[in-house]
Design an enzyme around this catalytic site. Sequence first.
Site, short mmCIF file in Angstrom:
data_model
loop_
_atom_site.label_atom_id
_atom_site.label_comp_id
_atom_site.label_asym_id
_atom_site.label_seq_id
_atom_site.Cartn_x
_atom_site.Cartn_y
_atom_site.Cartn_z
N THR B 145 5.55 -40.40 -1.44
CA THR B 145 4.56 -40.43 -0.36
C THR B 145 3.43 -41.41 -0.67
OG1 THR B 145 2.73 -39.15 0.62
CG2 THR B 145 3.63 -38.30 -1.41
N SER B 190 -3.56 -33.27 -3.11
CA SER B 190 -3.15 -31.86 -3.06
C SER B 190 -2.12 -31.64 -4.16
CB SER B 190 -2.51 -31.52 -1.70
OG SER B 190 -1.21 -32.09 -1.63
N TYR B 192 0.89 -30.68 -3.70
CA TYR B 192 2.11 -31.34 -3.24
C TYR B 192 2.10 -32.82 -3.61
CZ TYR B 192 4.56 -34.41 -0.06
OH TYR B 192 5.29 -35.45 0.45
N HIS B 193 1.02 -33.50 -3.27
CA HIS B 193 0.97 -34.93 -3.57
C HIS B 193 1.04 -35.17 -5.08
CE1 HIS B 193 -0.89 -34.98 0.54
NE2 HIS B 193 -0.03 -35.96 0.64
N LYS B 196 4.39 -35.55 -6.57
CA LYS B 196 5.00 -36.87 -6.39
C LYS B 196 4.53 -37.85 -7.48
CE LYS B 196 7.24 -35.84 -2.56
NZ LYS B 196 8.65 -36.06 -2.26
N1 LIG Z 1 7.80 -35.45 6.74
C1 LIG Z 1 6.93 -36.37 6.37
O1 LIG Z 1 6.03 -36.76 7.11
C2 LIG Z 1 7.03 -36.98 5.00
C3 LIG Z 1 6.09 -37.97 4.63
C4 LIG Z 1 6.16 -38.54 3.36
C5 LIG Z 1 7.16 -38.12 2.48
N2 LIG Z 1 8.06 -37.15 2.85
C6 LIG Z 1 9.07 -36.73 1.86
O2 LIG Z 1 10.37 -36.72 2.38
C7 LIG Z 1 11.12 -35.63 1.83
C8 LIG Z 1 11.70 -34.80 2.94
O3 LIG Z 1 10.64 -34.31 3.77
P1 LIG Z 1 10.95 -33.47 5.07
O4 LIG Z 1 9.82 -33.69 6.00
O5 LIG Z 1 12.33 -33.74 5.51
O6 LIG Z 1 10.81 -31.97 4.48
P2 LIG Z 1 11.70 -30.67 4.84
O7 LIG Z 1 11.01 -29.53 4.19
O8 LIG Z 1 11.97 -30.62 6.29
O9 LIG Z 1 13.09 -30.98 4.09
C9 LIG Z 1 13.26 -30.79 2.71
C10 LIG Z 1 14.65 -30.18 2.55
O10 LIG Z 1 14.90 -30.00 1.14
C11 LIG Z 1 15.41 -28.70 0.92
N3 LIG Z 1 15.04 -28.30 -0.44
C12 LIG Z 1 13.80 -28.08 -0.97
N4 LIG Z 1 13.89 -27.72 -2.25
C13 LIG Z 1 15.20 -27.72 -2.56
C14 LIG Z 1 15.93 -27.41 -3.75
N5 LIG Z 1 15.31 -27.03 -4.87
N6 LIG Z 1 17.29 -27.51 -3.73
C15 LIG Z 1 17.93 -27.90 -2.61
N7 LIG Z 1 17.31 -28.19 -1.45
C16 LIG Z 1 15.94 -28.10 -1.43
C17 LIG Z 1 14.81 -27.83 2.01
O11 LIG Z 1 15.61 -26.68 2.29
C18 LIG Z 1 14.75 -28.80 3.19
O12 LIG Z 1 15.93 -28.73 3.98
C19 LIG Z 1 10.16 -34.83 0.97
O13 LIG Z 1 10.36 -35.11 -0.38
C20 LIG Z 1 8.82 -35.30 1.42
O14 LIG Z 1 7.88 -35.23 0.39
C21 LIG Z 1 8.02 -36.57 4.08
#
Ligand SMILES: NC(=O)c1ccc[n+]([C@@H]2O[C@H](COP(=O)([O-])OP(=O)(O)OC[C@H]3O[C@@H](n4cnc5c(N)ncnc54)[C@H](O)[C@@H]3O)[C@@H](O)[C@H]2O)c1
Lengths: 411, 411
Positions: B145, B190, B192-193, B196
């Site tokens: 991120t 945070s 979360y951040h 990363k």
């Molecule tokens: N959505 C955003 O705006 C955004 C922005 C920047 C970065 N990201 C990054 O992209 C990635 C995906 O984000 P998203 O929005 O799709 O989130 P999301 O929560 O919708 O999807 C994450 C998926 O990973 C699965 N998961 C989590 N821990 C797990 C584990 N230990 N084993 C197996 N599966 C697991 C969850 O069940 C979920 O389906 C993340 O790493 C997030 O940090 C997202």
Amino acid sequence: MKIAVLGGDGFCGWPAALHLSDLGHDVVIVDNLSRRSIDEELGATSLTPIRSIEERVTAWQEVSGHRLGFAELDVAQDYDGLVALLLRERPDAVVHFAEQRAAPYSMKSPAHKRYTVDNNTNATHNVLCALVETELDAHLVHLGTMGVYGYGTAGMKIPEGYLDVEVTPEGGADGDRVSVQMLYPTNPGSIYHMTKCLDQQLFAYYAKNDALRITDLHQGIIWGTHTDQTERDERLINRFDYDGDYGTVLNRFLMQAAVGYPLTVHGTGGQTRAFIHIRDMVRCVQIALEHPPARGDRVKIFNQMTQTHRVRDLAELVARISGATVEMVPNPRHEAAENELHVTNDTFLDLGLRPTLLEEGLLVEVEEVARRYAHRADLEKIPCTSVWTKEQQPGVPASRTTRAAPAEQSA
Amino acid sequence: MKIAVLGGDGFCGWPAALHLSDLGHDVVIVDNLSRRSIDEELGATSLTPIRSIEERVTAWQEVSGHRLGFAELDVAQDYDGLVALLLRERPDAVVHFAEQRAAPYSMKSPAHKRYTVDNNTNATHNVLCALVETELDAHLVHLGTMGVYGYGTAGMKIPEGYLDVEVTPEGGADGDRVSVQMLYPTNPGSIYHMTKCLDQQLFAYYAKNDALRITDLHQGIIWGTHTDQTERDERLINRFDYDGDYGTVLNRFLMQAAVGYPLTVHGTGGQTRAFIHIRDMVRCVQIALEHPPARGDRVKIFNQMTQTHRVRDLAELVARISGATVEMVPNPRHEAAENELHVTNDTFLDLGLRPTLLEEGLLVEVEEVARRYAHRADLEKIPCTSVWTKEQQPGVPASRTTRAAPAEQSA
Ligand SMILES: NC(=O)c1ccc[n+]([C@@H]2O[C@H](COP(=O)([O-])OP(=O)(O)OC[C@H]3O[C@@H](n4cnc5c(N)ncnc54)[C@H](O)[C@@H]3O)[C@@H](O)[C@H]2O)c1
Ligand SMILES: NC(=O)c1ccc[n+]([C@@H]2O[C@H](COP(=O)([O-])OP(=O)(O)OC[C@H]3O[C@@H](n4cnc5c(N)ncnc54)[C@H](O)[C@@H]3O)[C@@H](O)[C@H]2O)c1
């Protein structure tokens, strides 16, 4: 002060706990005794006959009149237990030694890598999280390592934690430089060292978001065994690791010298490392506790080392004292063959530390520790059998390319 | 290519899996469905009616003729299962979305902080460790991120991962400058951040020690819901989070606009954030997969974002399109009120990305997602109830001092 010493049954934690208790502080040791289980796993025990933690605590009370508390608790796994302990003891300071600390052990297998990351990251994060939750405002002193750094090769002197960098803001002219302060960049040489880089990030975050008061001691390799307190009774004796996983380079040399074996130097022995005597370590922890940061300050980072030495020079020093010979063997680590290392350590010197120098203390170690307990040694445990990469495993052809790692300086 | 998509049931992972499958790649989704359990924990579900993963997979086969594999597996907990899966599937690439990704969720309680650190660190470390153990030489593409950075305030343009710094070697004259390249320093906003930032350290280490091929995509906040693939059948619909924990700022505004509520802006709304449309995200993942680093290269870091906006400008944009009003509420985050943000994103633009701009796509979102499914919304779930520090908890006097955090830019 009330002080909780996490990992207080270990090589550094035990003498630190005794030193602080001797100064009149009220000390409680917290340890899950995992280091003793690892002794069993590896079939290697301390050269010195360390006693059970219960016997240690009883002996200290007899010898000094001071009571030491002890709680058997896994800091990484038992968060609720940790919170309960903090609320019960209400420490003014927490000294955190409770991590898996051997680089070769951390590289032994996928399970060892994963254990080291999981144990160390969760131990540190649980402590931070619990300090916020309990609102104790206790000063956290953590033992980090000089081995987080790897830019020794660029010839730069490693500062105490931070680096000032000048940057030009977007759209600014070349004269418009802004000064930005950042954590000195890391370049860890093993999974173990890497976990200390993760710890740094955790500390920086919690100091910023929650105003926790944190000191991170970037420690060199400890040498020496006894302190004023551990010497008072044989039941208080400290551990001395000489095996290929936990024995740091100097202890392995001392052991080899004591039993008349050649001193085995990895590679060219050109790696430069930072060192500190165990008596100086306990003094540094005391000094750090006496100089806490204020609430809202950034993490205080001190380089806790007193001398740097090239490994081959160390071997020659030990050989000269003991009459042993020196033998070169292949390096199990993935690192540069030779490196320079310049370290700033003004803080502790300014605060009154008078270092024990290697040249003075080594002979005592050979005579009073390595030779004295040599009969307890299992000599087969001295070589390091962990390797850093798949390519270094016995029987793997040297065809696949991996990039040579920059210098790495630690245990 | 054979591609394993970890976290492929999530908001980003699902459309990315479909896009890659549509391109003809052989895709296997790995997910422990924890995000769906969190929906239950929070009593908030996707605004859009997402189907079970089994129904999704079946529908995609019917619609496209392509088979999608699915394995229910916890990447952070079940290392042996992960190794077995990798050995069975032998992927050429692994795309890693499998982390807890909501900043407010990560700040809800000590348990949520600890879960986020434990889950994310162990998930990433298990993947790295398993790639070394299985010797697959698969290209790992990770979703990071933009929120790891916090020096937006210094006005500096955030480069793609690395910073060149000039240093004077020890004992050198002022002219003897050596250029050192380091990871651009982080300053996460945070827990979360922060995870990363830990991931970054893990990647740097494994690229160096084991020559793993790794790309880390520093992504902005995603907006938009549909992609070409998810639109083909309602059973393929993507999730849309609008609750205070998982709903990112734009989705919460859209939802509020759709139901005729005022758009709630935190603080002054002066926070600048980076954004990217979901269609561009899936294209970026494709481009990253098509341009892997070579074995032995450092980690490739791309800034995966296309536009930056101030939160209050976003609110005004949505208000203009929808007729909603804007309301200022206290900021639950511990961050600077106003920040600048300049980001380099040349890599993806040079590699052919044609961004979808906010001004073009927003109306579609209001009409076709927020208004269309508004009847499914639980409006009480829109406000963010997590707070960043103890001081911000309801009923805590504002006496204790915590340092204001520098700017933080993300979800
Ligand atoms: N959505 C955003 O705006 C955004 C922005 C920047 C970065 N990201 C990054 O992209 C990635 C995906 O984000 P998203 O929005 O799709 O989130 P999301 O929560 O919708 O999807 C994450 C998926 O990973 C699965 N998961 C989590 N821990 C797990 C584990 N230990 N084993 C197996 N599966 C697991 C969850 O069940 C979920 O389906 C993340 O790493 C997030 O940090 C997202
Ligand atoms: N020994 C050195 O040369 C050296 C050099 C630099 C830094 N350090 C650092 O100093 C600290 C102490 O090192 P040491 O040499 O005393 O190591 P050690 O292994 O002898 O002691 C560590 C102690 O922590 C305990 N421990 C580990 N994980 C725990 C957990 N989850 N919960 C509770 N207790 C736990 C162990 O049982 C052990 O008693 C380490 O963090 C190490 O990284 C040591």
